[in-house]
Design an enzyme around this catalytic site. Structure first.
Site, short mmCIF file in Angstrom:
data_model
loop_
_atom_site.label_atom_id
_atom_site.label_comp_id
_atom_site.label_asym_id
_atom_site.label_seq_id
_atom_site.Cartn_x
_atom_site.Cartn_y
_atom_site.Cartn_z
N LYS A 263 101.93 -6.12 -37.95
CA LYS A 263 101.95 -7.13 -36.89
C LYS A 263 100.57 -7.74 -36.71
CE LYS A 263 101.68 -3.51 -33.39
NZ LYS A 263 102.42 -2.79 -32.38
N1 GLU Z 1 104.84 2.39 -29.02
C1 GLU Z 1 105.05 2.81 -30.37
C2 GLU Z 1 104.92 1.63 -31.30
O1 GLU Z 1 104.96 0.49 -30.86
C3 GLU Z 1 106.44 3.39 -30.53
C4 GLU Z 1 106.41 4.73 -31.07
C5 GLU Z 1 107.74 5.44 -31.04
O2 GLU Z 1 108.78 4.84 -31.25
O3 GLU Z 1 107.69 6.64 -30.79
O4 GLU Z 1 104.76 1.80 -32.49
#
Ligand code: GLU
Length: 375
Positions: A263
């Site tokens: 990203k």
């Molecule tokens: N906040 C994490 C990310 O955007 C997600 C991690 C998860 O799904 O445990 O990669």
């Protein structure tokens, strides 16, 4: 994990603007699994992982909600948006759950599973450098464990900054992954990782484990970049007495040149263009500089900093740069229909078998299973 409990999946993005295709695929599989395998009881949650203070959480950073909605990905619980969301296991923003994390941090400390560590970043860096010089892997030496209760009290009374570290168990940890099979981390491989930062904010590891448990998540479907985190999460779940959810890690999505699609690729392209153009100050848009001066220098000097979506677009237009298509919104702008993108995303990691290549959301929901997710 009881097979009786209804299937609950969650998509847990950090609020960093538009939805990246990797995130969109994760969200799609979470939805398809919950609604297909879970039947009428199956539920999908949306949780916003916004405890990273460096990332902004203004309206622009929530642009991914609109992208999910455009794709037809809805959620039963989470922030309310265009008919999705609600639910009673919230709040669904991690920044609103700090008190909850605090309780679990206390509990871990009281039970001897976690401890406060007062080393400064400089002290830790020096130890890291020592390990590097000795060609040894660096691991925190647990010096803080030999502090007496009185010493800890004194340090705290003097407001000495500290982190909280999790005392990792001495045994090997095996996690079963529905896509990859058994993954074992040998004893001694994990460091006593930080679960609460000096600013009092929990790290991702603690927050994700507490939230998945309290929100009744049964299946964690996420990108493979989190596979290395899973033994840490399993160890925390064991220490806190939580059931382990079922895990399924999805393959990374690659760029045509074989590098990992990230990203941050658009920011990378822009930073390169800015440097090539020799720009030292943010260019002027209609309403002044397209990026504030302080954000500009921080972004330009960083490797992984991200501009806001509106800033990204303006800067690309001013520089005449073609941004790589990595976000759902890029495909939307290029004229793709949501159904086409759903079909394409699903095939980036799953196949229905046979030679069927065209299908819609209802076909996906009916047929999606973790067994046919590619490694
Ligand atoms: N906040 C994490 C990310 O955007 C997600 C991690 C998860 O799904 O445990 O990669």
């Amino acid at each position: 994990m009881s097979t009786q409990s209804p299937i609950r999946t969650r998509f847990a993005p950090s609020p960093s603007g538009h939805l990246h295709v990797g995130g969109a695929r994760t969200a799609l599989f979470c939805l398809a699994y919950a609604k297909g395998r879970g039947g009428p009881q199956g539920q999908m949650l949306l949780r916003i992982e916004d405890t990273d203070q460096r990332r902004s959480s203004d309206a622009a950073s929530m642009a991914f909600l609109e992208d999910l909605h455009w794709l037809g990905i809805s959620w039963d619980e989470g922030p309310t948006f265009e008919g999705s969301g609600g639910g009673d296991t919230g709040p669904y923003f991690q920044s609103k759950r700090l008190q909850i994390y605090g309780e679990y941090l206390e509990k871990l400390i009281d039970q001897g599973h976690a401890y406060r560590a007062f080393e400064t970043p400089e002290e830790l860096n020096a130890k890291r450098a020592e390990a590097r010089a000795a060609k040894q892997p660096y691991r925190y030496d647990r010096a803080a464990l030999s502090l007496s209760k009185e010493q800890i009290e004194q340090l705290m009374a003097a407001n000495t900054p500290y982190v909280i570290r999790f005392k990792v168990p001495d045994n090997a940890i095996t996690v079963v992954d529905e896509v990859l099979g058994e993954v074992t981390t040998e004893a001694g491989q994990l460091d006593d990782f930080v679960i609460c930062k000096t600013d009092g904010f929990p790290t991702y590891h603690l927050a994700v484990v507490v939230d998945d448990a309290l929100m009744g998540v049964t299946h964690v479907i996420r990108g493979q970049e989190h596979l290395n985190n899973t033994p840490k999460h399993a160890a925390l779940q064991d220490a806190l007495g939580f059931d382990r959810p079922v895990y399924a890690h999805l393959s990374l999505i690659m760029n045509p040149d074989g590098s990992k699609m990230s990203k941050r690729d658009q920011d990378k392209t822009l930073r390169k263009a800015v440097k090539e153009a020799g720009l030292t100050e943010p260019p002027l848009g209609q309403d002044g500089p397209v990026v504030s001066l302080s954000d500009w220098s921080a972004w330009l000097g960083s490797k992984d900093g991200q501009l806001r979506p509106d800033e990204t677009e303006q800067l690309a237009a001013l520089l005449g740069v073609q941004l790589p298509e990595i976000n759902v919104n890029d495909f939307k702008r290029a004229g793709y229909l949501p159904e086409v993108l759903i079909n394409y995303l699903a095939l980036l990691g799953w196949s229905p078998g046979g030679d069927r290549e065209q299908f819609d959301m209802s076909f996906l929901v009916e047929h999606f299973d973790l067994k046919r997710v590619v490694k």
